[in-house]
Each structure stands twice: as structure tokens, then as C-alpha cells.
Scaffold this motif. Structure first.
Motif, short mmCIF file in Angstrom:
data_model
loop_
_atom_site.label_atom_id
_atom_site.label_comp_id
_atom_site.label_asym_id
_atom_site.label_seq_id
_atom_site.Cartn_x
_atom_site.Cartn_y
_atom_site.Cartn_z
N CYS A 297 0.29 -1.37 -0.23
CA CYS A 297 -0.08 -0.28 -0.23
C CYS A 297 0.42 1.09 0.28
N THR A 298 1.99 1.14 0.01
CA THR A 298 3.06 1.96 0.15
C THR A 298 2.72 3.20 1.19
N ALA A 299 2.63 2.68 2.18
CA ALA A 299 2.37 3.84 3.21
C ALA A 299 3.29 3.40 4.41
N CYS A 300 4.13 2.76 4.36
CA CYS A 300 5.33 2.83 5.07
C CYS A 300 6.05 3.45 4.22
N ILE A 301 6.11 3.43 2.67
CA ILE A 301 7.36 4.29 1.82
C ILE A 301 6.70 5.90 2.43
N ASP A 302 6.21 6.49 1.78
CA ASP A 302 5.79 7.32 2.94
C ASP A 302 6.13 8.44 4.12
N GLU A 303 5.81 7.34 5.00
CA GLU A 303 5.67 7.57 6.73
C GLU A 303 7.55 7.83 6.46
N CYS A 304 8.24 6.82 6.14
CA CYS A 304 9.95 6.52 6.62
C CYS A 304 10.48 7.91 5.68
N ASP A 305 9.75 7.89 4.36
CA ASP A 305 10.54 9.60 3.75
C ASP A 305 10.10 10.55 4.61
N HIS A 306 9.05 10.79 5.38
CA HIS A 306 8.45 11.97 6.53
C HIS A 306 10.10 11.57 7.75
N MET A 307 10.44 10.20 7.74
CA MET A 307 11.29 10.42 9.00
C MET A 307 12.69 10.35 8.90
N MET A 308 12.91 10.40 6.87
CA MET A 308 14.65 10.90 6.23
C MET A 308 14.34 12.26 6.21
N GLU A 309 12.94 12.95 6.13
CA GLU A 309 13.51 14.41 5.72
C GLU A 309 13.49 15.28 7.03
N ALA A 310 13.05 14.31 8.38
CA ALA A 310 12.98 15.38 9.63
C ALA A 310 14.80 15.19 10.21
N VAL A 311 15.19 14.40 9.65
CA VAL A 311 16.99 14.07 10.32
C VAL A 311 17.56 13.76 9.35
N ASN A 312 17.26 14.84 8.11
CA ASN A 312 18.35 14.67 6.74
C ASN A 312 19.04 14.05 6.03
N LEU A 313 18.59 12.80 6.20
CA LEU A 313 18.88 11.81 5.67
C LEU A 313 18.37 11.39 4.12
N PRO A 314 19.15 11.04 3.20
CA PRO A 314 18.28 10.31 2.29
C PRO A 314 16.86 9.66 2.09
N LYS A 315 15.37 10.41 1.50
CA LYS A 315 14.82 9.51 0.98
C LYS A 315 14.82 8.07 0.59
N GLY A 316 13.52 7.48 0.24
CA GLY A 316 14.20 6.03 -0.27
C GLY A 316 14.67 5.06 0.20
N LEU A 317 14.92 5.10 1.97
CA LEU A 317 14.63 3.62 2.51
C LEU A 317 14.30 2.37 2.15
#
Length: 473
Positions: A297-317
Motif C-alpha cells: 500500500c506504500t504507507a510505510c514508504i511515505d512515513e519513512c520518507d517523512h522521517m528521513m527528511e526530518a533527520v536530513n537523511l536521503p529518502k528511499g530507505l
């Protein structure tokens, strides 16, 4: 697959506790790029699903699957039981397409297209967020005693759920018995159509049960597709996946600390925030790898990208990727296995298109009346036949007649009328007699050829058997 020392989580589903009781899932409200795209796709599909049985094309319902009366419409084209071979080919196409899609992209159908997921996540769950609040508020409400506040919220939510379930049941019934029959039941009152009304109540109860209580268990327990993907997926299939190479690094995952250089310390980019688990509608931890419960469903992709942005790490984990892409850096390419499925699918689609182009507007069947022998009248032999003419079109035919082509000296007599009439989307049947001069019969069982005409236009050719006396050498 992600290296695991403890794979015991695969021994049971996470929605069932150790005592066998239901573990209720309280997913966090998702948001993000993928979720916004899913909303657009979902609402377009919802509109199509809700309005399709009420759209008419040349007077035919756009989609109709009336098993009871054996009437089927697809894109406004009527199909009859005589077209069952088309259903078989269509099912084969669907099976091969789903297999190809799953081999290539995993369970993406479940997360983006499946009506169960669309209704649950984009309708019922959003109403639940509006009434009960987000994850934390829902968990507190579940633990709360049954006071006036909780009763009010539950009653409002269940009432809305019931109304929506009732609407869905009406639409579902319109697909089965036809929208005209549903409107007739509404106009004349349900008790004048008790059988239909009971069916409507049963469907309403089923939908209410599924979306109020059973929920994700449909995807986890009831749906066979989740088990199918375990057989079809391989290391080259693109699925929603956690990049464990980047996320775990050398020392594994750890909580985020401001100012810490995670790369130099050997820590992976996963900050172990658990938000990918909290947002998952089936409650899994995607970091454990591809699992039966994952509906992509990709919900985890969106949520992980939010967290990566918040800690200044690249998205796409967490992203759409294959096991080989994560482990070896290989990009997606069509495999020999996929090429084989594509070839089979192309052949089946070509066969289906060819048959549809060759499909006649009318289908005539002429069969000898069971138990009837031949009759000898003067110098002619006569046989009695029953005929059936099925009209697969949206127009009426009022001047149909049979011609006997071979043997050409024979005659056809319709019993009861001179011509055959058949209304749109209906069939007609009757009796006819074929008379053939005895000298034209070379054997006791002769194949005769007939043609069906509308005025002077040839509609169809058909054959049947003609019995006569045995010819002695």
C-alpha cells in the motif's frame, strides 16, 4: 531476503495473539506523495464501481453479471451462456495477467486496485479517523470504559458504516440482478420483492461485518492472493522493500542522535522510529522483508520518507525495489520467465479478440426433437426439429427465416408462424419440420445445412442431422 537470526514471526500472523485472540490494528493516518496518488486512483475506481451498473449502452447495462437469469453484459455488450467459452478464455487471461503482474511487481494490485483495500482505507478508515481520531486517540478510546462519550462515538461510527454498507449492497445487487430490478424494488416497496430484499440485507450485513470487524483479516486470512505471491515472487520482483544494506550498515539500526555521523560510526540510516510499523494497515514490520500480510500500500514508504527528511537523511530507505536491486544494485529488467508469461498472455488476448470479431449477432441452434423418428409422406421423408435463436444485440429482429441449402430440394416448414421474431437481448424457440425427397438421401443419417436470414441478409449458417430409412446396397 533480509538476513534474520529469528524468523519466528513467520510462524503466525501478527493479527492473532498467543492466546488465539484478535490483535486489533490501529494504523496511523498516512500522508505523503504515494498516499495522494493512491487517493486519486482509488476515488476514480470508486466512481467507476458505483456508477457502472447504472450506465446504459444501447439500452444494455454497462456491467451485468446476472447468474440467476444467465445474462451478462461487459462494457454494454451482452453475453449469453452460449458464449461460455469466452468466459473461460477471459478467466485464463486474468490468471496469466495476475501471475505476470505479481511476478513483476508483487502484490501491488492489493494496495492500489482491490475494492476491499479501497473501501477500507479510503472510505471506512477515513471516517474512523474523523470520528475517533488518529492512532493514539483510537487506542485510548479502545481502552476507555463504555461511558456516554465512547457510546456516542461508536454509535455514530457504526451508523455511518451501516449506511455505507447498505449503499454498497445496493450497488452490488445491481451488478447481479440489474439496476432496473433494484429501482423497481425501491419504487414498489421491498416487501413486494421479498427475495431481493432479503438478499440486500444479507449483503449489507456481510459488508458491515467485513469493514467494521474483519477488516485486514480479509487480506491476511481469507484472500488466497497473499499465499499466491509467496509462490510467484523471486529476487527480481519489484515490491515495497526495506533497503537493509543502507538501513543496517555494519552495526545495525539505532535511534537518531543529533550531530552524530552515522556513516562513520557504522550505523545504518534506519533510526528505529517504528513509524513504518505504526502506519501499516496490517501491522507488519516491513524491515523483516517481504511478508504474506504486506499489501504493497506504500504507507510505510511515505512515513519513512517523512522521517528521513526530518533527520536530513536521503529518502528511499523503504521504496519499490527488488531483492537483487538492494543486494546487488541490479536495475529492473524483463526476465525470461516474464517473457514467457507475456508471450502466453499475448496469444490469449489475440485469440479473444479474434473470437469477438467472429462472434455472430444471432446464434441459432437446430436439434432433432428427442424420441421422434422420421415420417414417410408420399415420396418425401420428414423430421421434426426444435430451434432456438438467441439475440445477442440491442436491436429487434422481426423477419427471420431458415433456408435449406443442402440438400437443395428439401423444404422447411415453421410450426405456428411463417417468420421468426426475437427481441433484443432475448431468445425465441419453436418447432420446424424439414422435408427431403427420399431419392436425395444417400444414407440413413444425412447432414443437412441451413442458413438463417433476416429478410435477404444472411445471419448464420448451421448444420443438423436428418434421419431416414436405411439405404440397402
Amino acid at each position: 531476503m533480509i538476513p534474520q537470526h529469528d524468523e519466528s514471526f513467520r510462524d503466525s500472523i501478527n493479527t492473532i495473539g498467543e492466546g488465539g485472540k484478535r490483535v486489533w490494528i490501529f494504523p496511523k493516518k498516512p500522508s505523503g506523495w504515494f498516499y495522494n496518488k493512491r487517493k486519486v486512483v482509488s476515488y476514480l475506481l470508486l466512481i467507476l464501481l458505483l456508477v457502472s451498473p447504472f450506465i446504459k449502452v444501447n439500452g444494455n447495462q454497462f456491467f451485468l453479471f446476472n447468474v440467476i437469469d444467465r445474462k451478462f453484459n461487459v462494457f454494454g455488450f451482452p453475453f449469453w451462456p452460449q458464449d461460455f467459452y469466452l468466459v473461460v478464455i477471459a478467466l485464463l487471461i486474468c490468471i496469466v495477467f495476475v501471475t505476470l503482474f505479481t511476478v513483476s511487481f508483487g502484490r501491488i494490485f492489493c494496495g492500489w486496485i482491490c475494492p476491499q483495500t479501497i473501501f477500507m482505507e479510503m472510505v471506512f478508515r477515513r471516517i474512523e479517523y474523523w470520528i475517533d481520531g488518529d492512532r493514539g486517540a483510537q487506542m485510548r478510546l479502545a481502552r476507555q470504559a463504555w461511558d456516554a462519550h465512547k457510546i456516542k462515538k461508536r454509535a455514530l461510527k457504526w451508523f455511518i458504516f451501516f449506511i455505507i454498507s447498505f449503499i454498497i449492497a445496493n450497488v452490488f445487487l445491481a451488478y447481479i440482478i440489474g439496476s432496473d430490478a433494484v429501482f423497481q424494488m425501491i419504487q414498489e416497496g421491498p416487501f413486494n420483492h421479498l427475495g431481493r430484499f432479503i438478499g440486500l440485507i444479507i449483503f449489507t450485513g456481510v459488508f458491515f461485518f467485513v469493514f467494521t470487524w474483519f477488516r485486514e483479516q480479509v487480506c491476511v486470512i481469507a484472500c488466497p492472493y497473499g499465499r499466491l505471491q509467496g509462490v510467484l515472487l523471486d529476487t527480481k520482483s519489484t515490491v515495497v522493500a526495506y533497503d537493509y544494506v543502507r538501513g543496517e550498515a555494519t552495526l545495525g539500526r539505532a535511534k537518531f542522535k543529533k550531530g552524530q555521523d552515522r556513516k562513520q560510526s557504522g550505523l545504518g540510516d534506519c533510526i528505529d522510529c517504528m513509524q513504518c510499523v505504526n502506519v501499516c494497515p496490517t501491522g507488519i514490520d516491513i524491515r523483516n522483508g517481504t511478508q504474506l500480510e504486506c499489501v504493497n500500500c506504500t504507507a510505510c514508504i511515505d512515513e519513512c520518507d517523512h522521517m528521513m527528511e526530518a533527520v536530513n537523511l536521503p529518502k528511499g530507505l523503504i521504496r519499490y525495489a527488488s531483492e537483487d536491486e538492494i543486494a546487488k544494485g541490479e536495475k529492473f529488467k524483463i526476465t525470461l520467465r516474464q517473457k514467457g508469461y507475456i508471450a502466453i498472455l499475448s496469444i490469449l488476448i489475440g485469440l479473444m479478440v479474434g473470437i469477438l470479431f467472429l462472434r455472430t449477432d444471432l446464434e441459432a441452434t437446430v436439434l432433432r426433437v428427442a424420441g421422434q423418428g422420421f415420417t414417410h409422406v408420399n415420396d418425401s421423408i420428414s423430421n421434426m426439429y426444435s430451434y432456438k435463436v438467441v439475440n445477442k444485440t440491442s436491436k429487434n429482429y422481426n423477419n427471420l427465416h431458415f433456408n435449406l441449402v443442402d440438400p437443395s430440394n428439401g423444404k422447411i416448414e415453421l410450426i405456428g408462424s411463417d417468420t421468426i421474431k426475437v427481441s433484443r437481448d432475448e431468445y425465441t424457440q419453436g418447432v420446424l419440420i424439414i422435408k427431403i425427397p427420399q431419392y436425395d438421401l444417400k444414407t440413413h443419417n444425412t447432414k443437412v445445412h441451413l442458413e438463417l436470414f433476416q429478410n435477404d441478409t444472411l445471419i448464420q449458417r448451421t448444420t443438423t442431422n436428418f434421419l431416414g430409412p436405411r439405404v440397402l446396397d
